[in-house]
Design a protein around this motif. Structure first.
Motif, PDB file in Angstrom:
ATOM      1  N   MET A 110      38.171  48.646  47.930  1.00 44.51           N
ATOM      2  CA  MET A 110      38.610  48.693  46.462  1.00 44.51           C
ATOM      3  C   MET A 110      40.098  49.244  46.749  1.00 44.51           C
ATOM      4  N   ASP A 141      42.636  46.535  47.637  1.00 41.58           N
ATOM      5  CA  ASP A 141      42.601  45.620  46.513  1.00 41.58           C
ATOM      6  C   ASP A 141      43.721  46.252  45.226  1.00 41.58           C
ATOM      7  N   ILE A 142      43.511  47.403  45.111  1.00 38.10           N
ATOM      8  CA  ILE A 142      44.316  48.187  43.900  1.00 38.10           C
ATOM      9  C   ILE A 142      45.611  48.255  44.493  1.00 38.10           C
ATOM     10  N   ASN A 169      47.492  44.890  44.347  1.00 37.06           N
ATOM     11  CA  ASN A 169      47.892  44.612  42.783  1.00 37.06           C
ATOM     12  C   ASN A 169      48.781  45.574  42.276  1.00 37.06           C
ATOM     13  N   GLN A 220      51.701  42.615  41.952  1.00 40.48           N
ATOM     14  CA  GLN A 220      51.277  41.612  41.091  1.00 40.48           C
ATOM     15  C   GLN A 220      52.576  41.260  40.245  1.00 40.48           C
ATOM     16  N   ALA A 257      41.335  51.775  38.947  1.00 42.93           N
ATOM     17  CA  ALA A 257      41.641  50.504  38.561  1.00 42.93           C
ATOM     18  C   ALA A 257      43.317  50.525  38.943  1.00 42.93           C
ATOM     19  N   SER A 258      43.829  49.439  38.581  1.00 42.82           N
ATOM     20  CA  SER A 258      45.364  49.521  38.906  1.00 42.82           C
ATOM     21  C   SER A 258      46.264  49.984  37.840  1.00 42.82           C
ATOM     22  N   ARG A 298      48.698  48.791  36.686  1.00 41.92           N
ATOM     23  CA  ARG A 298      49.402  47.841  35.798  1.00 41.92           C
ATOM     24  C   ARG A 298      48.434  47.605  34.641  1.00 41.92           C
ATOM     25  N   PHE A 299      47.461  48.315  34.235  1.00 44.76           N
ATOM     26  CA  PHE A 299      46.797  48.197  33.026  1.00 44.76           C
ATOM     27  C   PHE A 299      47.367  49.060  31.963  1.00 44.76           C
ATOM     28  N   THR A 300      48.416  49.904  32.410  1.00 47.62           N
ATOM     29  CA  THR A 300      48.982  50.851  31.137  1.00 47.62           C
ATOM     30  C   THR A 300      50.069  49.896  30.534  1.00 47.62           C
ATOM     31  N   ASP A 301      49.433  49.288  29.478  1.00 49.29           N
ATOM     32  CA  ASP A 301      50.326  48.006  28.679  1.00 49.29           C
ATOM     33  C   ASP A 301      49.673  47.741  27.079  1.00 49.29           C
ATOM     34  N   GLU A 327      47.152  44.949  27.146  1.00 51.00           N
ATOM     35  CA  GLU A 327      45.954  45.234  27.726  1.00 51.00           C
ATOM     36  C   GLU A 327      45.046  46.289  27.052  1.00 51.00           C
TER      37      GLU A 327
END
Lengths: 424, 424
Positions: free
Chosen positions: A244, A247-248, A251, A255, A374-375, A377-380, A383
């Motif tokens: 995990m 992957d994170i 990403n 990404q 979690a990545s 990248r979700f602070t958006d 999202e």
């Protein structure tokens, strides 16, 4: 368009202030119809917008602007259609103005309500992305604010055309044309006048690099919301699931490396370093990432070309590129200390299967967002389900994290009585 | 105590920053026990506090300080007991830290929560009222913040004693002593160092007159919350109940003239001027109030001694005394224009029986609070049921109106996944 003297900037701000007063009480329907009129005009008048944009692009190309910046600057019929669609999406979002934040009846019978109201006049200072001109205008209009747009001089012709089209579209909608204005001037001086327009401008939102934001914070007497500087960290805890974590990390770094919620550093607990670091270095190499590692990370690297020695400065750097700083730490608390020392307070992630570790990391890390497994990248705003965002605040006052429409409002208390007097 | 050089102020700020990190995760019980320990110590060590206070009072008296300021400065055993009780009341308030502001599960299964967290390090700059030293320390401690107290030099000895007592009381409670610190130095220079301590101090709250607040706003790179300047208006609408309007006007002006939510101007719709103004002038005269009226108001005054001509400056003035500015206006919209031009954005009241007039006034007046058929005096954290307040914000960012414990917090997003990666 004028040169941006102090008088000219203040006049534009004063017109914004007058427009804001008219905008504040407008019902949602009027604002949404105006947004649709803007969206339609952007595609109907695409030709003149693209012509103006071509002037900017040509000038930038002649000036030797790098390709990725030309790409941000350039519009096309397709991009313009996407921008117009984004405006229609904003029209579809709920209107934050008038929302009752709290309300009730006090023991003395007074009725107390706290309502959302527009901030008033919002100034946006931003880089050479013409889409921001339209996005920012749409979000501020929807939230009942007048906007003063100060884009990069590199996009000046595009911005003049876009603002002309949007202002024309407002005619007859009930929304005052001065709800959307470009700040005159192409030089730094006009930005300074904007930063000193206290009493006329309610908030400035600089969007861009750390140096722009720091200069605004340093010089502005208008309140500022800092956005967008993201030196984000992925911490791989002793109790991490290594797959995990790999992957994170990949990403978060690769990404979309050019955005503020991409990872710029990874820290690894020493107990998991043997299992994690060699595989992480390999995975990052496969993606073309250069790792700026401390001594303990480099021990795992052999003589791989993509591994270089980290300096103190690396840990402070928002690369926005295929680079990442890395270090092995002795404990979760050491990871927290590293983050406190170097992070920009945007987003930090922990990868762990330990509830206790996750809880401690969340409690001790002082950033706008903390991700667990979690990545970054979700602070958006998209999202998070906010529909759109004006930026991601890395300060603690007013708004922190992705700023949607409610973050573009203030509140007002309404006290309703029947002749209530205060006794003591 | 040192002299307040830059190095000394920054060292204190850095210690506050370290204390804030330890304070943030403390559970409510620890903080409440510390508050009770402080309250007990304030009465147990009353003698040394009063001795220090006597030095301040004597110095102020010799310096010719006016009686009302001496009254604010002077402590007594009774006042100290009241101050201690106020600390116990803060202990009894709910802890804002950890409150879930919003939360839910996103479509991709990510769990998103927005939690209240402390701001961090809060600097308070205030006048010669030693009670503020304790109130501010209690509210910031309860909300998990470290405080840097910079009171007036006139209360220096009192503040040193109070802070010593409070810091001693923290020993053994689990709350770090540096949660409560006095900013060293008596001169303006040390305030300047505090205002430039960006990165160490999260917010500055100046409490005091307009000139203090303006100088902080002008010079500070630390974010500022403006508080407490109240140029409040009572507007008597054409549809007002005249008796109610008289009662509210007298209450708003005279019930406690020295506070920020007292009225400083009244405006009267021309249609009700005949019925209202003569009685208002008489009622205000009975209370010893001088009315600074425009020509139309003065026409009703005959040769009464308490009626003088208003200058432009009068409408801008926060008298904090038995003075009030007054004007007759042609319409509700003219009243709104007057308020927009002169008000400090604290509280404006309308007296009207018309729903439509009330609605329009509430919509158009851009102030922290708008009262309908109620005295301006109700804009107050205690009256609003917040239990206590650190000040009343007249700015639009972060907090507007009375600031209770939640207004001393920021938020943090916590994103919990199971290895979630971002696709686009």
């Amino acid at each position: 368009m004028s040169e941006g003297t102090r008088e000219q900037v203040l006049e534009v701000a004063a017109r914004g202030r007058a427009a804001a007063a008219d905008l504040a009480p407008l019902p949602r329907g009027v604002k949404d119809a105006a947004l649709h009129a803007i969206a339609d005009a952007l595609t109907a008048r695409a030709e003149e917008i693209l012509k103006a944009n071509a002037v900017d692009v040509e000038r930038a190309r002649e000036g030797g602007t790098p390709a990725y910046m030309l790409d941000r600057l350039a519009l096309s019929a397709d991009r313009l259609a996407q921008i117009a669609d984004a405006v229609r999406e904003v029209a579809g979002l709920p209107d934050p103005v008038g929302e009752v934040v709290r309300g009730g009846t006090l023991p003395n019978g007074l009725e107390l309500r706290q309502l959302r109201v527009p901030l008033g006049v919002v100034g946006i200072i931003y880089e050479g992305r013409p889409n921001v001109t339209v996005d920012a205008a749409a979000l501020t209009l929807k939230s009942g604010n007048a906007v003063l747009l100060r884009g990069s001089s590199s996009a000046y012709d595009s911005n003049v055309a876009l603002v002309d089209v949007m202002r024309d579209a407002l005619a007859g909608t009930g929304v005052p044309g001065d709800a959307i204005q470009l700040v005159p001037g192409r030089d730094r001086e006009s930005v300074k006048h904007l930063m000193r327009a206290r009493g006329l401008v309610d908030v400035l939102i600089p969007r861009g690099g750390a140096s722009l934001i720091n200069s605004v914070v340093e010089e502005s007497t208008v309140p500022v919301i800092e956005t967008g500087v993201g030196n984000c960290t992925v911490y791989v805890d002793a109790a991490a699931d290594v797959e995990m974590a790999l992957d994170i990390l990949v990403n978060a770094k690769t990404q979309r490396p050019s955005v503020c919620n991409a990872a710029e550093t990874f820290l690894v607990h020493k107990d998991v370093a043997d299992a994690f670091v060699p595989r992480a270095l390999a995975a990052l190499r496969d993606k073309g990432v250069t790792v700026h590692g401390d001594e303990r990370v480099r021990e795992y690297g052999g003589d791989a070309e993509n591994i270089v020695a980290a300096t103190e400065e690396d840990y402070r750097t928002e690369y926005l590129s295929l680079d990442i700083a890395a270090a092995v730490v002795d404990s979760l608390d050491d990871a927290v200390r590293h983050i406190r020392a170097y992070s920009s307070g945007h987003t930090e992630a922990i990868i762990t299967d330990s509830q206790q570790a996750a809880k401690r990391f969340v409690a001790l890390v002082d950033s706008a967002a903390v991700a667990v497994n979690a990545s970054t990248r979700f602070t958006d705003g998209g999202e998070f389900g906010f529909g759109a965002e004006i930026g991601i605040s890395t300060q603690k006052l007013h708004a922190r994290g992705p700023m949607g429409l409610p973050e573009l409002t203030s509140t007002k208390y309404v006290i309703t009585g029947e002749g209530h007097l205060r006794g003591v």
